[in-house]
Write a protein that holds these residues in place. Structure first.
Motif, PDB file in Angstrom:
ATOM      1  N   GLN A 187       0.967  -1.058  -0.177  1.00  0.00           N
ATOM      2  CA  GLN A 187       0.262   0.462   0.022  1.00  0.00           C
ATOM      3  C   GLN A 187       0.886   1.481  -0.075  1.00  0.00           C
ATOM      4  N   VAL A 188       0.134   2.750  -0.404  1.00  0.00           N
ATOM      5  CA  VAL A 188       0.910   3.538  -0.581  1.00  0.00           C
ATOM      6  C   VAL A 188      -0.065   5.002   0.122  1.00  0.00           C
ATOM      7  N   SER A 189       0.993   5.444   0.516  1.00  0.00           N
ATOM      8  CA  SER A 189      -0.092   6.311   1.303  1.00  0.00           C
ATOM      9  C   SER A 189       0.360   7.516   0.188  1.00  0.00           C
ATOM     10  N   LYS A 190      -1.035   8.039  -0.175  1.00  0.00           N
ATOM     11  CA  LYS A 190      -0.437   9.763  -0.182  1.00  0.00           C
ATOM     12  C   LYS A 190      -1.595  10.580   0.296  1.00  0.00           C
ATOM     13  N   VAL A 191      -0.258  12.066   0.939  1.00  0.00           N
ATOM     14  CA  VAL A 191      -1.073  12.985   0.942  1.00  0.00           C
ATOM     15  C   VAL A 191      -1.350  14.163   0.757  1.00  0.00           C
ATOM     16  N   LEU A 192      -2.609  14.830   0.603  1.00  0.00           N
ATOM     17  CA  LEU A 192      -2.969  16.073  -0.086  1.00  0.00           C
ATOM     18  C   LEU A 192      -2.471  16.752   1.166  1.00  0.00           C
ATOM     19  N   ARG A 194      -3.650   4.057  -1.771  1.00  0.00           N
ATOM     20  CA  ARG A 194      -3.359   3.536  -2.340  1.00  0.00           C
ATOM     21  C   ARG A 194      -3.308   2.355  -2.483  1.00  0.00           C
ATOM     22  N   ILE A 195      -4.158   1.259  -2.599  1.00  0.00           N
ATOM     23  CA  ILE A 195      -4.102  -0.583  -1.936  1.00  0.00           C
ATOM     24  C   ILE A 195      -4.285  -1.045  -3.432  1.00  0.00           C
ATOM     25  N   VAL A 238      -5.164  -3.799  -6.206  1.00  0.00           N
ATOM     26  CA  VAL A 238      -6.596  -4.478  -6.158  1.00  0.00           C
ATOM     27  C   VAL A 238      -6.159  -4.832  -7.763  1.00  0.00           C
ATOM     28  N   MET A 239      -6.738  -6.438  -8.278  1.00  0.00           N
ATOM     29  CA  MET A 239      -6.443  -6.611  -9.232  1.00  0.00           C
ATOM     30  C   MET A 239      -7.199  -6.064 -10.413  1.00  0.00           C
ATOM     31  N   ASP A 240      -7.821  -4.770 -10.202  1.00  0.00           N
ATOM     32  CA  ASP A 240      -8.326  -4.176 -11.332  1.00  0.00           C
ATOM     33  C   ASP A 240      -7.140  -2.636 -11.257  1.00  0.00           C
ATOM     34  N   GLY A 241      -6.107  -2.347 -10.469  1.00  0.00           N
ATOM     35  CA  GLY A 241      -5.498  -1.882 -10.413  1.00  0.00           C
ATOM     36  C   GLY A 241      -5.302  -0.832  -8.983  1.00  0.00           C
ATOM     37  N   GLU A 242      -6.183  -0.274  -8.661  1.00  0.00           N
ATOM     38  CA  GLU A 242      -5.463   0.118  -7.531  1.00  0.00           C
ATOM     39  C   GLU A 242      -7.500   1.153  -6.336  1.00  0.00           C
ATOM     40  N   PHE A 243      -7.210   0.509  -5.171  1.00  0.00           N
ATOM     41  CA  PHE A 243      -8.059   1.058  -4.431  1.00  0.00           C
ATOM     42  C   PHE A 243      -7.502   1.966  -4.142  1.00  0.00           C
ATOM     43  N   VAL A 244      -8.506   2.958  -4.165  1.00  0.00           N
ATOM     44  CA  VAL A 244      -8.110   4.807  -3.472  1.00  0.00           C
ATOM     45  C   VAL A 244      -9.529   4.718  -2.409  1.00  0.00           C
ATOM     46  N   VAL A 245      -8.902   4.860  -0.796  1.00  0.00           N
ATOM     47  CA  VAL A 245      -9.797   5.241   0.222  1.00  0.00           C
ATOM     48  C   VAL A 245      -8.996   6.007   1.374  1.00  0.00           C
TER      49      VAL A 245
END
Lengths: 228, 274
Positions: free
Chosen positions: A40-45, A70-71, A73-80
């Motif tokens: 997983q990757v963290s992005k900070v605004l 940014r987690i 997943v099989m279709d790319g990334e789930f952003v939460v």
């Protein structure tokens, strides 16, 4: 967190953002991120820009930075989003659409979902906004507080007291959560109006004998009021 | 009423540096006009009263508007932590150095080392920026650590060196060796980036809409759409920074690296460009 993990993250092409600025927050992305197993990757605004972002617009509060995960997943990334604002609200508003055949019923439910999507202050908490496994309060099993909504199950006709008309193929439920009772009422009226059409035999609602909360929305008076 | 400073006449090619770090809301807020005129600006080894260089009007030092070509004035807005500073004209080197908060708008070009050691706030440059944009303070292990820098023009060499957090968006091009040793954060360039971008990248995101040639230590990881970019693009547009339509439509090829650094960073270039 479980709801987002099981209902949103699992649905293709979704992402999930906080749209409720609030002092009180709960961890969502900050727990779900572990599903990424270290990838997983963290992005900070940054707060300097987060204040301009629509989801954080709140004149009374200073802008705070927003963290997203940014987690993979099989279709790319789930952003939460890392944390979500919470507050007391009205959950579980519902109505049932009874149709002549499954296709017509589903189409009516989809029309309702689309109409409710335009009403501010409400969400439909289930995937796609449509529920086929509606529940009722209570069960023959002691450990269960709810079980299948047997009066509306077409396969249980003749076995239990049914609420389905003879020519109904089944029912679909729309469940609505709103910031206020008035929001839920508005969404219910919009949804019911959109659902009505050819092949829809009845629109009803589960009131569960008043066992599921203090608010009751009576459909007929609601529609008469909102028509005026 | 915002404080308005108007340069009387530009210094004639000064051979001595001018430290204008007192042009900052933190320094001028709460002062009356006469007091502001007495605030020193350091020229070489001399303290020169601000009133000798600028016409001063207005009384609210939380919002300052400066007019004139300040390209020989260094460190304008240095250590700014609050308020709003607008310069209508060019600014010299190390503008917004050590900035911690507030909004600093430069309506013109900026010199080298703009946003050096920045840790918060919003720096907007409506022209080009020089080399070493958002550089670390000399000797510091980290560069920019929080905050946002938006450049409407292009910027020079070695931008975002050792960047730790925050966002830099550049509408034009960026020179060579950008984001060298970047530790995290986001660098969005809507033009192209010169050679050597992301050398020794540990984490962080570099986007080059106009393309760049990733170093061999970046591994191509296939084209995809990345929804988190939309969040950042929306925030940029909400702040009045235009995002080109192709940036939103593009399918990005992701290059993961730098494998000779931490290896968890990424460079995005639109699929179809190098």
């Amino acid at each position: 967190m479980r709801r987002v993990g099981q209902c949103v993250m699992t649905a293709a092409s979704t992402a999930c953002f906080d749209d409720l600025p609030s002092e009180e927050t709960v961890r969502v992305g900050s727990l779900l991120r572990f599903f990424g197993d270290g990838h997983q990757v963290s992005k900070v605004l940054d707060a300097a820009l987060a204040g301009a972002a629509p989801a954080a617009l709140d004149d009374t509060a200073p802008p705070r930075e927003r963290r997203f995960w940014r987690i993979p997943v099989m279709d790319g990334e789930f952003v939460v989003e890392d944390r979500f604002g919470v507050r007391k609200a009205v959950a579980g508003g519902n109505f049932l659409i009874l149709g002549r055949d499954p296709e017509v019923t589903l189409a009516a439910a989809e029309r309702a979902v689309q109409a409710i999507g335009k009403v501010p202050g409400v969400i439909l908490p289930f995937p796609g906004g449509i529920v086929r496994s509606g529940s009722r309060v209570g069960s023959k099993y002691k450990k269960l507080i709810a079980s299948t909504n047997s009066p509306y199950c077409p396969t249980l006709r003749r076995l239990v007291k049914t609420a389905l008309p003879d020519d109904a193929a089944g029912a679909l439920e729309i469940v609505i959560d709103g910031l206020s009772l008035e929001d839920v009422r508005r969404a219910t009226a919009a949804g019911v109006r959109a659902a009505c059409g050819d092949g829809i035999l009845r629109v009803s609602a589960g009131n569960y004998g008043g066992k599921l909360g203090k608010h009751l929305i009576h459909l007929r008076p609601l529609l008469e009021e909102s028509a005026g | 009423m915002p404080m308005h400073l108007s340069l009387k006449q530009p210094p004639a090619s000064p051979t001595v540096p001018i430290d204008a770090s007192s042009l900052c809301p933190d320094r001028l807020a709460g002062l009356g006009r006469m007091e502001v005129e007495r605030v020193p600006i350091v020229i070489g080894r001399l303290d020169v009263a601000l009133g000798e260089l600028f016409h001063v009007s207005g009384d609210d030092g939380e919002a300052i508007e400066v007019e004139g070509d300040l390209s020989s004035f260094a460190r304008i807005g240095a250590s700014m932590s609050r308020g709003r500073l607008v310069v209508r004209g060019a600014v010299g080197p190390r503008a917004a150095a050590g900035m911690r908060g507030g909004t600093f708008l430069v309506d013109g070009p900026a010199g080298d080392h703009a946003g050096e050691g920045m840790t918060g706030g919003l720096l907007r440059i409506r022209g080009d920026a020089g080399d070493h944009l958002a550089a670390p303070v000399p000797g510091a292990p980290r560069g920019m650590n929080r905050g946002a820098i938006l450049i409407d023009g292009s910027a020079g060499l070695m931008a975002a060196a050792r960047m730790r957090r925050g966002l830099i968006a550049v509408a034009g091009d960026l020179g060579e060796a950008a984001a060298c040793g970047m530790q995290a954060g986001s660098l969005f360039v809507f033009g192209s980036i010169g050679r050597g971008a992301g050398a020794l990248l540990r984490r962080g995101t570099i986007l080059a809409l106009g393309g760049t040639a990733p170093l061999p230590t970046f591994l191509p990881a296939g084209p995809l759409r990345f929804p988190f970019l939309e969040v950042f693009f929306d925030a940029l547009e909400s702040a009045g920074f235009p995002v080109p339509a192709p940036a939103r439509r593009a399918l990005y090829r992701r290059h993961v690296g730098d494998v000779s650094g931490g290896g968890a960073g990424e460079i995005f270039v639109p699929a179809g460009t190098s």
